[in-house]
Design a protein around this motif. Structure first.
Motif, PDB file in Angstrom:
ATOM      1  N   LYS A  71       0.827  -1.214   0.000  1.00 33.07           N
ATOM      2  CA  LYS A  71       0.000   0.000   0.000  1.00 33.07           C
ATOM      3  C   LYS A  71       0.861   1.265   0.000  1.00 33.07           C
ATOM      4  CE  LYS A  71      -4.149  -1.743   2.334  1.00 33.07           C
ATOM      5  NZ  LYS A  71      -4.802  -1.867   3.659  1.00 33.07           N
ATOM      6  N   ARG A  72       1.884   1.250   0.859  1.00 34.90           N
ATOM      7  CA  ARG A  72       2.746   2.430   0.949  1.00 34.90           C
ATOM      8  C   ARG A  72       3.573   2.622  -0.314  1.00 34.90           C
ATOM      9  NH1 ARG A  72       2.679   4.670   5.893  1.00 34.90           N
ATOM     10  NH2 ARG A  72       1.880   3.340   7.544  1.00 34.90           N
TER      11      ARG A  72
ATOM     12  N   ILE B   1       1.387   4.392  -2.917  1.00 34.80           N
ATOM     13  CA  ILE B   1       1.186   5.843  -2.832  1.00 34.80           C
ATOM     14  C   ILE B   1       2.469   6.616  -3.066  1.00 34.80           C
ATOM     15  CG2 ILE B   1      -0.881   6.487  -1.559  1.00 34.80           C
ATOM     16  CD1 ILE B   1       0.569   6.043   1.009  1.00 34.80           C
ATOM     17  N   SER B   2       3.578   5.960  -2.886  1.00 35.85           N
ATOM     18  CA  SER B   2       4.843   6.655  -3.127  1.00 35.85           C
ATOM     19  C   SER B   2       5.309   6.429  -4.554  1.00 35.85           C
ATOM     20  CB  SER B   2       5.903   6.158  -2.142  1.00 35.85           C
ATOM     21  OG  SER B   2       5.424   6.280  -0.827  1.00 35.85           O
TER      22      SER B   2
ATOM     23  N   GLN C  26       4.886   7.723  -7.421  1.00 35.51           N
ATOM     24  CA  GLN C  26       5.388   8.817  -8.262  1.00 35.51           C
ATOM     25  C   GLN C  26       6.755   9.322  -7.803  1.00 35.51           C
ATOM     26  OE1 GLN C  26       1.744  10.874  -7.068  1.00 35.51           O
ATOM     27  NE2 GLN C  26       2.958  12.724  -7.023  1.00 35.51           N
ATOM     28  N   ASP C  27       7.123   8.955  -6.584  1.00 29.71           N
ATOM     29  CA  ASP C  27       8.426   9.382  -6.083  1.00 29.71           C
ATOM     30  C   ASP C  27       9.527   8.350  -6.321  1.00 29.71           C
ATOM     31  OD1 ASP C  27       7.514  11.831  -4.984  1.00 29.71           O
ATOM     32  OD2 ASP C  27       6.610  10.688  -3.346  1.00 29.71           O
TER      33      ASP C  27
ATOM     34  N   PRO D 158      13.261  19.178   1.875  1.00 37.86           N
ATOM     35  CA  PRO D 158      11.913  18.997   2.434  1.00 37.86           C
ATOM     36  C   PRO D 158      10.972  18.262   1.476  1.00 37.86           C
ATOM     37  CG  PRO D 158      12.643  21.249   2.735  1.00 37.86           C
ATOM     38  CD  PRO D 158      13.668  20.589   1.850  1.00 37.86           C
ATOM     39  N   ARG D 159      11.241  18.321   0.202  1.00 30.03           N
ATOM     40  CA  ARG D 159      10.360  17.630  -0.744  1.00 30.03           C
ATOM     41  C   ARG D 159      10.450  16.116  -0.597  1.00 30.03           C
ATOM     42  NH1 ARG D 159      10.415  19.333  -6.661  1.00 30.03           N
ATOM     43  NH2 ARG D 159       8.947  17.607  -6.447  1.00 30.03           N
ATOM     44  N   ASN D 160      11.503  15.640   0.048  1.00 29.09           N
ATOM     45  CA  ASN D 160      11.647  14.195   0.257  1.00 29.09           C
ATOM     46  C   ASN D 160      10.849  13.670   1.459  1.00 29.09           C
ATOM     47  OD1 ASN D 160      13.524  14.090  -1.808  1.00 29.09           O
ATOM     48  ND2 ASN D 160      15.267  14.398  -0.435  1.00 29.09           N
ATOM     49  N   ILE D 161      10.321  14.591   2.263  1.00 32.78           N
ATOM     50  CA  ILE D 161       9.829  14.156   3.578  1.00 32.78           C
ATOM     51  C   ILE D 161       8.677  13.156   3.515  1.00 32.78           C
ATOM     52  CG2 ILE D 161       8.664  14.974   5.680  1.00 32.78           C
ATOM     53  CD1 ILE D 161      10.629  17.318   5.713  1.00 32.78           C
ATOM     54  N   THR D 162       7.665  13.451   2.700  1.00 28.15           N
ATOM     55  CA  THR D 162       6.508  12.537   2.646  1.00 28.15           C
ATOM     56  C   THR D 162       6.944  11.155   2.178  1.00 28.15           C
ATOM     57  OG1 THR D 162       5.135  14.426   2.077  1.00 28.15           O
ATOM     58  CG2 THR D 162       4.143  12.271   1.806  1.00 28.15           C
TER      59      THR D 162
ATOM     60  N   ALA E 195       8.963   9.416   4.850  1.00 31.14           N
ATOM     61  CA  ALA E 195       8.150   8.968   5.982  1.00 31.14           C
ATOM     62  C   ALA E 195       7.526   7.614   5.657  1.00 31.14           C
ATOM     63  CB  ALA E 195       7.068  10.000   6.311  1.00 31.14           C
ATOM     64  N   HIS E 196       7.017   7.477   4.432  1.00 39.38           N
ATOM     65  CA  HIS E 196       6.452   6.181   4.046  1.00 39.38           C
ATOM     66  C   HIS E 196       7.521   5.090   4.004  1.00 39.38           C
ATOM     67  CE1 HIS E 196       2.332   7.171   3.466  1.00 39.38           C
ATOM     68  NE2 HIS E 196       2.634   8.220   2.734  1.00 39.38           N
TER      69      HIS E 196
ATOM     70  N   LEU F   3      10.198   4.994   5.820  1.00 37.24           N
ATOM     71  CA  LEU F   3      10.511   4.646   7.219  1.00 37.24           C
ATOM     72  C   LEU F   3       9.581   3.535   7.701  1.00 37.24           C
ATOM     73  CD1 LEU F   3      10.946   8.000   9.229  1.00 37.24           C
ATOM     74  CD2 LEU F   3      12.695   6.266   8.800  1.00 37.24           C
TER      75      LEU F   3
ATOM     76  N   LEU G 165       4.231  15.996   9.374  1.00 41.70           N
ATOM     77  CA  LEU G 165       4.945  16.258   8.117  1.00 41.70           C
ATOM     78  C   LEU G 165       5.183  17.756   7.925  1.00 41.70           C
ATOM     79  CD1 LEU G 165       3.469  13.772   5.474  1.00 41.70           C
ATOM     80  CD2 LEU G 165       5.459  13.491   6.934  1.00 41.70           C
TER      81      LEU G 165
ATOM     82  N   LEU H   2       8.696  19.807   7.476  1.00 38.07           N
ATOM     83  CA  LEU H   2       8.937  20.720   6.355  1.00 38.07           C
ATOM     84  C   LEU H   2       9.419  22.079   6.846  1.00 38.07           C
ATOM     85  CD1 LEU H   2       5.791  19.914   4.200  1.00 38.07           C
ATOM     86  CD2 LEU H   2       8.177  19.571   3.497  1.00 38.07           C
TER      87      LEU H   2
ATOM     88  N   PHE I 213       5.886   7.287  14.496  1.00 42.62           N
ATOM     89  CA  PHE I 213       5.776   5.884  14.915  1.00 42.62           C
ATOM     90  C   PHE I 213       4.909   5.754  16.181  1.00 42.62           C
ATOM     91  CE2 PHE I 213       9.623   5.152  12.261  1.00 42.62           C
ATOM     92  CZ  PHE I 213       9.152   4.061  11.540  1.00 42.62           C
TER      93      PHE I 213
ATOM     94  N   SER J 262      -2.076   5.075   5.102  1.00 43.13           N
ATOM     95  CA  SER J 262      -1.383   4.141   4.210  1.00 43.13           C
ATOM     96  C   SER J 262      -2.242   3.812   3.007  1.00 43.13           C
ATOM     97  CB  SER J 262      -0.995   2.880   4.972  1.00 43.13           C
ATOM     98  OG  SER J 262      -2.130   2.217   5.465  1.00 43.13           O
TER      99      SER J 262
ATOM    100  N   LYS K 117       0.384  15.466  -1.338  1.00 45.99           N
ATOM    101  CA  LYS K 117       1.778  15.346  -1.747  1.00 45.99           C
ATOM    102  C   LYS K 117       2.309  16.764  -1.935  1.00 45.99           C
ATOM    103  CE  LYS K 117       2.122  10.963  -2.986  1.00 45.99           C
ATOM    104  NZ  LYS K 117       3.339  10.221  -2.734  1.00 45.99           N
ATOM    105  N   ASP K 118       3.582  16.944  -1.582  1.00 46.43           N
ATOM    106  CA  ASP K 118       4.144  18.274  -1.857  1.00 46.43           C
ATOM    107  C   ASP K 118       4.867  18.266  -3.183  1.00 46.43           C
ATOM    108  OD1 ASP K 118       5.972  16.713   0.148  1.00 46.43           O
ATOM    109  OD2 ASP K 118       7.290  17.918  -1.083  1.00 46.43           O
TER     110      ASP K 118
END
Lengths: 237, 237
Positions: free
Chosen positions: A106-107, A110-111, A113-114, A180-184, A187-188, A190, B173, B177, B191, B230, B236-237
Motif C-alpha cells: 500500500k505504501r 502511494i509513493s 510517483q516518487d 523537504p520535498r523528500n519528507i513525505t 516517511a512512508h 521509514l 509532516l 517541512l 511511529f 497508508s 503530496k508536496d
C-alpha cells in the motif's frame, strides 16, 4: 494414545502442517510482490498483494479450527501437544507477516510517483525483503523438518535485518534533512523499513516456536537484537 | 456435558477470564504510563512500562496453557468452545497492545530532550492514548459481561482514533517541512501515533472476538476504517 489414535493424530497434524505451509507459500508471494511493487509501482501487482490477505486470514482460521478439534478429540500431551500449540502460534505469526507485506504494498503504491527519487532507498528495502523472505523460507523448512539447528540460525540471522533497518533509518532522516520535498516519501519508506524489520521479528518468533515444539524449552540466551531505532542510540541533530 | 463437567468447565473458564482481566489491567497501566512518559520524559516510569512486558507475556502463556488444557479435558462445543478460542485470540491481541505501549515508552524516552519542542504534538498523542485506553476498558468490560452492544460501540468508535492519527500524520509532516531540526523528533512521533492507532485496531479485534463468542458469527458490515495514512489520500508536496 493407542495405535489407532496415534495414527489419526498424525494424519490431523499433517493436515495442519500442510495448511501452515500453504499460508507460508501465499505470504512468500506477498513479500516478493510487495518488494517488486517498491521497485516498479505496479498497481495491479499491489492489488494482488492486498487481495491475498483474505486468503491468508481464511487459512489461519482453518489452522485454528483444525488445531482445536485435534486437541479436543485426541487430548495430546507432551511433544504432541506442543506440536498443535506451536502450529497455532506459527499461524498467528504468519498472519502478521502477511499484514505487514500488505501494508508495504500500500505504501509503495502511494509513493509510486516518487520512485527512484532517492537512489538506492527502494533497492535497500528490496534487499531487506529478500533477507526476510530467506528467513521465512528457512524457518518454515525448519518447522517441517523439526530442525532446531536451522531454527537457531534463523534466530541469529535476524540481527542483520535489524542492522539494515538501523542504517536505512539514519539514511532516510538525512534525505529528509537535505530536501523537504523528500519528507513525505521518506516517511512512508521509514514505515516500510520498519514493517519489513517486523516481518523478520515474526520469523524469529517462529524459530522460537519450532525450538519449543521439538525441545519443550525456550531457546537459550537472550534474543539477539540489533534494532536500536527505538532504543535511544540514534544520533540527534 | 454432564452437570459435573459443566461446573468444572465454568470454573476453568472463570480462571481464564480472570487471567485476561489481569493482563488487561497491566496493559492499561502500561498505556497510561507510556502516555505520561510522552509528557514528562520520566525515565523511571518508562523503565517500568518496559519491564511490565515480561509480566504480560507470562500471563499470555498462562491463558494459552489453561485454554489448551480446558479444550483437551472438557471437549467443549458451540458457545463453550467459542469462549475458549475467543480467550486465546483476546490474549493475543492484548499481548500486542502491551508491545506497542512498550514501544511508545521507548520512543518517548529517546525524544525526551525534544519535549515540548513542538507545542501540542505530545498533547495530541496523549489524547489518542486516552481514547485507546477507554476503548480497551470498554471492550474488556464487554468481554466479561458478554455485552455485544458495547462491543459494537467499541468497534465503531475506532474511527475517531484513526482520524486523529491521520491529522497528526499530516501535522507532523508540516513540522518536518518547516524546520529540519524537527525531523528526528517527528519521525519518532510518527511511529508513536501509528503504534497508538494500532493499539486501537487490536481493541477492535477484541470487540469482534467478543461478538463472535456470544453470537457465533462475525460482526455484520465492513469494518469502519478511517486510517487513510497508508491508503493514498495523503497530500503530496
Amino acid at each position: 494414545m493407542d495405535e489407532h489414535t496415534a495414527k489419526a493424530f498424525d494424519a490431523e497434524l499433517k493436515e495442519i502442517s500442510g495448511k501452515i505451509q500453504a499460508m507460508a507459500h501465499v505470504i512468500e508471494q506477498q513479500i516478493a510482490s510487495a518488494s517488486e511493487v517498491l521497485a516498479s509501482g505496479d498497481m495491479v501487482l499491489a492489488k494482488q498483494v492486498i487481495a491475498a490477505d483474505n486468503q491468508v486470514d481464511a487459512l489461519q482460521r482453518e489452522v485454528e479450527e483444525k488445531a482445536v478439534i485435534t486437541i479436543a478429540r485426541r487430548q495430546p500431551v507432551a511433544v504432541d501437544l506442543r506440536d498443535v500449540v506451536g502450529a497455532l502460534r506459527i499461524s498467528n505469526d504468519l498472519e502478521r507477516i502477511g499484514d505487514l507485506a500488505e501494508n508495504v504494498a500500500k505504501r509503495a503504491l502511494i509513493s509510486a510517483q516518487d520512485f527512484q527519487a532517492i537512489a538506492g532507498v527502494t533497492l535497500r528495502l528490496q534487499h531487506m525483503s529478500e533477507l526476510v523472505l530467506e528467513q521465512l523460507k528457512n524457518v518454515i523448512q525448519a518447522y517441517v523438518a523439526k530442525d532446531t539447528g536451522t531454527a537457531e540460525e534463523v534466530w541469529r540471522a535476524d540481527q542483520e535485518i535489524d542492522a539494515l533497518n538501523n542504517s536505512l533509518f539514519r539514511e532516510l532522516l538525512t534525505y529528509m534533512l537535505e530536501n523537504p520535498r523528500n519528507i513525505t516519501f521518506c516517511a512512508h519508506m521509514l514505515f516500510c523499513a520498519k514493517n519489513i524489520e517486523r516481518m523478520g521479528d515474526h520469523a524469529t518468533n517462529i524459530a522460537e516456536t519450532v525450538y519449543y515444539i521439538v525441545k519443550g524449552t525456550s531457546l537459550p540466551g537472550e534474543r539477539p537484537k540489533a534494532d536500536v531505532t527505538s532504543l535511544g542510540t540514534l544520533t540527534k541533530d
